[in-house]
Design an enzyme around this catalytic site. Structure first.
Site, PDB file in Angstrom:
ATOM      1  CD1 TRP A 159      77.494   6.753  52.047  1.00 11.09           C
ATOM      2  CD2 TRP A 159      76.797   5.998  49.898  1.00 11.09           C
ATOM      3  NE1 TRP A 159      76.205   6.208  52.129  1.00 11.09           N
ATOM      4  CE2 TRP A 159      75.949   6.038  51.154  1.00 11.09           C
ATOM      5  CE3 TRP A 159      76.560   5.496  48.662  1.00 11.09           C
ATOM      6  CZ2 TRP A 159      74.469   5.340  50.700  1.00 11.09           C
ATOM      7  CZ3 TRP A 159      75.316   4.972  48.351  1.00 11.09           C
ATOM      8  CH2 TRP A 159      74.192   5.115  49.578  1.00 11.09           C
ATOM      9  CG  ASN A 160      75.492  10.273  46.619  1.00  6.19           C
ATOM     10  OD1 ASN A 160      76.152  10.685  47.287  1.00  6.19           O
ATOM     11  ND2 ASN A 160      74.287  10.484  46.231  1.00  6.19           N
ATOM     12  CE  LYS A 183      84.721  12.194  57.288  1.00 12.31           C
ATOM     13  NZ  LYS A 183      84.598  10.848  56.470  1.00 12.31           N
ATOM     14  N   GLY A 236      75.589  14.958  52.885  1.00  5.39           N
ATOM     15  CA  GLY A 236      75.246  13.988  53.673  1.00  5.39           C
ATOM     16  C   GLY A 236      73.766  13.642  54.212  1.00  5.39           C
ATOM     17  CB  SER A 237      72.726  11.064  56.887  1.00  2.93           C
ATOM     18  OG  SER A 237      73.507  11.442  57.718  1.00  2.93           O
ATOM     19  CD  GLU A 258      72.564  17.872  48.559  1.00  6.40           C
ATOM     20  OE1 GLU A 258      71.445  17.708  47.835  1.00  6.40           O
ATOM     21  OE2 GLU A 258      73.427  17.219  48.828  1.00  6.40           O
ATOM     22  CB  CYS A 292      70.045  13.956  47.740  1.00  9.41           C
ATOM     23  SG  CYS A 292      70.854  14.978  46.625  1.00  9.41           S
ATOM     24  CD  GLU A 392      67.264  10.328  51.330  1.00  6.89           C
ATOM     25  OE1 GLU A 392      67.851  11.128  50.121  1.00  6.89           O
ATOM     26  OE2 GLU A 392      67.698  10.606  52.469  1.00  6.89           O
TER      27      GLU A 392
END
Length: 489
Positions: A159-160, A183, A236-237, A258, A292, A392
């Site tokens: 989302w960033n 997606k 993503g996470s 990533e 990130c 994080e």
């Protein structure tokens, strides 16, 4: 072609983009998209499921052979045309990013320019898709090694940076001859769907690009588990990456993951303090710290720590927080859960002995009564094992720790389960060469703020992921190798 959206209860309701058409979801559920600065619902998107995943992947598979059969230069021209349309719609797309994600408008404009650049760079690689001809041990024979497409790629984005991450994956996937199903994160799906609309204007063949919306638990999991895609690429996470790793195992899918980061920022006693302060502020508070590769923890030599900290705190306190449609430095956190997570992390750090040097809580005042606002925050800590130094944050909070020498700074920097990015400020060339060997991170910024180049390589190690993006090494992941033994006796 059916309309991409309709007006329902005062907000736009989007559809999936599958096979060149806007189609209704088979799941009659909707996800509201919220403006992080105002908490207003600005649109709704389908909460897609397994049937939607299947339709999109089937469409991508049907389009792939003809797409791969095109000359790479022709595929590249499609990408250039799309990049041109993105730039022509730069202001509109940037304001959509601001509305769905919350970053300041000048940063959103930069994101849209970056999205176009990812496509343009991929297009430039069309004439560099090379293989090898090597001699055989057999007489009258050659061995050809060709790089060919995987087939269908699934791209899952965070989302960033919703627009840039879409194009970061789409460009290399398509130039390699793959088709793709994207997606975007369910909280920031609008810019991806709007870019899908531009592929129609650019006359992309139907099915080459497909964009669907839904949660990771439902739609994302269905895309990963489906037998059609051969390559899954995620930004993503760590949690999401590990779940995808497990889900992809049964079909031996290829993965590019990533994931998160906890970038150390090491400042040696010989550093240019002014340059280090400016880089530390930019590398921490851009996009509200939601990057990130952000500066997540700082190790400053004790000899200069007083001056550095004083100047750094003053620069942080000068940051302007506010309406991201205006020229501000810091916008809101992306969501209420993200805001509450950062708040808990700061409370836990202070209860464990961290000292608040500035900030420390939510923004106060009428201007911040709606939205997800947190003060730019600096903490002083003494224990590298504190959660604030190991986990994080992904928000506008950074801890500072004093170190006695450069060796201690490197040692503490490496004491992390993450391995994405790191920053070092020193004028000593011997130290620079040491950090190349000793810092266990995939990306190191020396005497400069963060910001990766489209033609370099962006990759992490350890919990920060596997694989990587960008440049010739990132592009190579979107190919597989085929070896042909040609006997002409």
């Amino acid at each position: 072609m059916p309309a991409m959206k309709e007006l329902v209860k005062g907000v736009d309701r989007y559809k999936h983009f599958i096979g060149g058409q806007w189609v209704e979801s088979t799941v009659k559920e909707w996800i509201d998209v919220e403006n992080p600065a105002t908490e207003a619902v600005i649109a709704s998107v389908p909460n897609g499921g397994a049937d939607d995943a299947d339709r999109a992947l089937v469409a991508a598979r049907a389009a792939q052979p003809a797409w791969e059969a095109l000359p790479p230069a022709t595929r590249g021209q499609y990408l250039r045309d799309l990049a041109r349309l993105i730039l022509e719609n730069r202001e509109r797309l940037a304001r959509i990013v601001v509305a769905e994600q919350g970053k300041p408008i000048q940063e959103a404009r930069g994101e849209i320019e970056g999205a176009a650049l990812y496509l343009t760079y991929a297009a430039e690689e069309a004439r560099r898709i090379t293989g090898d001809i090597i001699p055989s041990d057999m007489p009258d024979e050659q061995i050809w090694i060709q790089r060919v497409a995987h087939g269908v790629v699934v791209g899952l984005t965070a989302w960033n940076y919703p627009a840039a991450l879409m194009c970061r994956k789409m460009g290399p996937a398509l130039i390699a001859g793959n088709t793709i199903v994207i997606k975007s994160h369910e909280g920031t799906p609008l810019s991806a769907l709007e870019i899908a609309q531009l592929t129609v204007q650019a006359d992309f063949p139907p099915g080459v690009v497909n964009v669907v919306s839904g949660t990771g638990e439902n739609l994302g999991a269905a895309l990963v588990r489906h037998p059609i895609p051969r390559l899954i690429t995620l930004t993503g996470s760590v949690r999401a990456g590990k779940e995808i790793f497990r889900s992809a195992a049964d079909d031996l899918k290829l993965l590019r993951l990533e994931l998160g980061g906890k970038a150390p920022f090491v400042v040696a006693e010989d550093a240019d303090i002014g340059a280090a302060v400016r880089a530390a502020v930019l590398s921490r508070f851009e996009n509200c710290g939601q990057i990130c590769i952000c500066n997540e923890r700082m190790y400053v030599h004790r000899r200069i720590a007083g001056e550095f900290t004083e100047r750094f705190v003053a620069a942080v306190e000068a940051l302007k927080v506010g309406d991201p449609t205006l020229l501000v430095d810091v916008g809101p956190k992306f969501s209420r859960p993200e805001l509450e997570k950062v708040e808990r992390m700061v409370e836990r750090a202070t209860s464990s002995g961290a000292e608040v040097l500035t900030g420390g809580g939510r923004m106060a005042g009428e201007a911040f009564s709606k939205g997800h606002w947190f003060q730019p925050t600096v903490l002083s800590v003494e224990d590298n094992q504190m959660a604030i130094m190991q986990d994080e944050v992904f928000g506008p909070v950074v801890p500072i720790m004093k170190v006695d020498d450069f060796d201690e700074g490197l040692r503490l920097a490496n004491e992390s389960r993450y391995g994405l990015s790191a920053y070092v400020f020193t004028k000593d060339m011997r130290r620079m060469m040491r950090l190349v060997r000793e810092l266990k991170f995939g990306e190191i910024y020396v005497n400069r703020p963060g910001g990766d180049a489209v033609h370099a390589h962006h990759a992490g190690i350890r919990d920060s992921g596997i694989g990587g993006e960008d440049g010739k090494y990132g592009l190579d992941a979107y190919f597989q190798k085929k070896t042909i033994y040609v006997n002409y006796a």
